[in-house]
Structures are given as structure tokens and as C-alpha cells.
Design a protein around this motif. Structure first.
Motif, mmCIF file in Angstrom:
data_model
loop_
_atom_site.group_PDB
_atom_site.id
_atom_site.type_symbol
_atom_site.label_atom_id
_atom_site.label_comp_id
_atom_site.label_asym_id
_atom_site.label_seq_id
_atom_site.Cartn_x
_atom_site.Cartn_y
_atom_site.Cartn_z
ATOM 1 N N ILE A 94 0.827 -1.213 0.000
ATOM 2 C CA ILE A 94 0.000 0.000 0.000
ATOM 3 C C ILE A 94 0.859 1.260 0.000
ATOM 4 O O ILE A 94 0.320 2.378 0.057
ATOM 5 C CB ILE A 94 -0.958 0.023 1.201
ATOM 6 N N GLY A 95 2.190 1.086 -0.077
ATOM 7 C CA GLY A 95 3.080 2.235 -0.123
ATOM 8 C C GLY A 95 3.205 2.966 1.195
ATOM 9 O O GLY A 95 3.524 4.164 1.222
ATOM 10 N N ASP A 100 -7.190 4.305 0.738
ATOM 11 C CA ASP A 100 -8.393 5.029 0.350
ATOM 12 C C ASP A 100 -9.226 4.140 -0.571
ATOM 13 O O ASP A 100 -8.720 3.219 -1.186
ATOM 14 C CB ASP A 100 -8.054 6.357 -0.341
ATOM 15 N N GLY A 101 -10.489 4.413 -0.670
ATOM 16 C CA GLY A 101 -11.378 3.586 -1.458
ATOM 17 C C GLY A 101 -11.977 2.474 -0.621
ATOM 18 O O GLY A 101 -11.320 1.948 0.294
ATOM 19 N N PRO A 102 -13.214 2.094 -0.895
ATOM 20 C CA PRO A 102 -13.910 1.079 -0.082
ATOM 21 C C PRO A 102 -13.163 -0.245 0.006
ATOM 22 O O PRO A 102 -13.084 -0.842 1.085
ATOM 23 C CB PRO A 102 -15.257 0.915 -0.803
ATOM 24 N N SER A 106 -11.474 -1.774 3.339
ATOM 25 C CA SER A 106 -11.965 -3.068 3.833
ATOM 26 C C SER A 106 -10.816 -4.044 4.023
ATOM 27 O O SER A 106 -10.733 -4.742 5.052
ATOM 28 C CB SER A 106 -12.993 -3.645 2.859
ATOM 29 N N LEU A 107 -9.926 -4.105 3.032
ATOM 30 C CA LEU A 107 -8.772 -4.999 3.143
ATOM 31 C C LEU A 107 -7.884 -4.615 4.322
ATOM 32 O O LEU A 107 -7.409 -5.485 5.054
ATOM 33 C CB LEU A 107 -7.954 -4.943 1.845
#
Length: 277
Positions: A94-95, A100-102, A106-107
Motif C-alpha cells: 500500500i506504499g 483510500d477507497g472502499p 476493507s482490506l
């Protein structure tokens, strides 16, 4: 004993060293891919997914002990250190940023729950077995309620015997003030982390104080009361410890499978909208 401790420490140092080198290699390889303008997120993602699958196999290995695929203790060691590595790989993927983003959120939430429950489980499996061993005989969890009921009845019978053969109400007062609280059902998993030894010592002290009120001839009754208190203490520790050792798995395992399912969906979506394949 000293040889076993030395061997254990040597093995731990070796495994931690390997983990550090593998972690550095992952970071280095990710940076190289970034410099070469490669899709490093795909490589880290597939590596992380493969590692999660291997980690999940540990549960299958426990359920199928007859499989000749390494010893369960070796699988456990791999599970622990691979779990630490997966945290680093997730950060790389994920850097090291806030997701961000659903789907990403969630993950991240699922991964955080699985990771945190895993660390809690590791802590519990290290501290609780020695506590259970020190307190007394190991008991089957499902049979503990029967032992509790039987022990409560024995204690009440001893109190009545002391009351019937004594001119004072010391035994009854003791039970109402201290023993009833000690023997009544309670969230025993809390007692594992509170200082249950102090609670035991206070109750035994009250029994000793009662000795001067019921006379020397009833010392046998007091000894039996002390035995009941010790047995109750063991039941509390066994029940609370086994509840915790079982309970964290009811969080860790279901969320692990949920994480795998969402990860597969994430991979499918990522491949569907990219030219990586």
C-alpha cells in the motif's frame, strides 16, 4: 535445562536474523522495481497473497496432524515469523500510506484485525500455559462447570457442618462475607490478568482467622475448606485461560478467511482493469 534454553535462544536468533534479511530483501527488490518503472504493487500483492495462503495452511495442518508435511512445531514457527513478514509486505504493497477507497479500506481493516488477533494469540499462548501449570491439574474445558457445581456443594456442606458443631456463627459469616464471593460464577478470564494469587491469599487468610472461633477439634473442616478454595482457584485459572486460548481463534480464523476472499476479489479487479497480464 540450560542446554534447552541455549538451543531455543540460538534458534530464535537465527530465525529473527533470517526474517530481517528477508524483510530488507523485500524492501530492496520493491525499490528496484520502482526505479525500473515496473508494476511493483503487483509483485508485492501476489507475494503477499501467496504468503497469506501459506499462513492459512497452518490451520489445515493442525486439523490434519497425520500429514507428513513438517512437524506442527515447525509450522507454528513459520506461521509466527511469516506473520511478521506479512505486515511488512502489506506496508510495501500500500506504499506505507493511509488506504483510500472502499476495497482498500476493507482490506486494511480485515488485515489489521487478523494481525492484531494474531499478536494477541501469540502473547496468550506464551503466558497462559505456564500459569495453568503452576495452579494445578489441567482440566477439560467442557467438564469445568460440573466440577464447579460439585465443589460449591462440598463447600456448603462443610460450612453447615462447622455451623452445626460450633457455638458461633463464624463459619456462616465467613461464607457470606468471603467464600460466597470467591465461589460464585464470574468472568474468570478477567481473573487471569488480575492478581488472582492475592485474591486466593486473602480468602485463605479469612479461613485461618476463623480457626480461633470454632476450636481446634474442627481443624479438619478448615483444612477441607482450604482445599476447596485451592481447587476453586485452579478451576478459575483453568477456565479463564482456556476461554482466552480458544476465544481469540474465533476472531482470528474467520477474519483470516474473510481476508483471503476479499484479497482474491481485489486481485481479480486489479487484473481486470490493468494491462499487467
Amino acid at each position: 535445562m540450560a542446554v534447552q534454553v541455549t538451543t531455543f535462544m540460538r534458534r530464535r536468533v537465527v530465525l529473527i536474523t533470517i526474517l530481517i534479511f528477508v524483510g530488507i530483501a523485500c524492501v530492496f527488490f520493491n525499490e528496484v522495481l520502482s526505479v525500473l518503472l515496473k508494476a511493483n504493487a503487483y509483485y508485492s500483492g501476489f507475494t503477499l497473497l501467496f504468503l497469506l495462503l501459506l499462513l492459512t495452511l497452518f490451520n489445515a495442518r493442525k486439523k490434519l496432524p497425520f500429514l507428513p508435511v513438517l512437524r506442527a512445531s515447525h509450522w507454528l514457527q513459520f506461521h509466527i515469523y511469516a506473520g511478521f513478514l506479512s505486515v511488512l509486505l502489506f506496508g510495501i504493497h500500500i506504499g506505507f500510506r493511509i488506504p483510500d477507497g472502499p476495497l482498500e479500506i476493507s482490506l486494511s481493516i480485515l488485515f489489521g484485525i487478523v494481525t492484531l488477533s494474531g499478536f494477541i494469540g501469540l502473547y496468550l499462548t506464551r503466558i497462559l500455559p505456564p500459569i495453568m501449570t503452576r495452579t494445578g491439574e489441567s482440566l477439560t474445558y467442557e467438564l469445568i462447570p460440573k466440577f464447579e457445581t460439585r465443589l460449591h456443594r462440598e463447600t456448603l456442606a462443610l460450612v453447615r457442618e462447622a455451623e452445626n458443631t460450633s457455638e458461633t456463627s463464624a463459619a456462616g459469616d465467613l461464607y457470606l462475607t468471603h467464600l460466597s464471593t470467591f465461589f460464585k460464577p464470574c468472568p474468570t478470564w478477567l481473573l487471569v490478568f488480575r492478581n488472582s494469587r492475592k485474591r486466593l491469599a486473602r480468602t485463605l487468610e479469612q479461613i485461618d482467622n476463623m480457626a480461633r472461633f470454632i476450636g481446634e477439634e474442627k481443624s479438619q473442616v478448615l483444612e477441607e475448606m482450604r482445599s476447596c478454595v485451592h481447587r476453586r482457584h485452579n478451576l478459575n485459572v483453568q477456565k479463564g485461560s482456556q476461554f482466552l486460548l480458544r476465544g481469540w481463534l474465533f476472531i482470528h480464523i474467520p477474519f483470516t478467511y474473510s481476508l483471503l476472499i476479499v484479497s482474491v476479489v481485489h486481485v481479480w479487479i486489479a487484473l481486470s482493469y490493468s494491462s499487467f497480464h
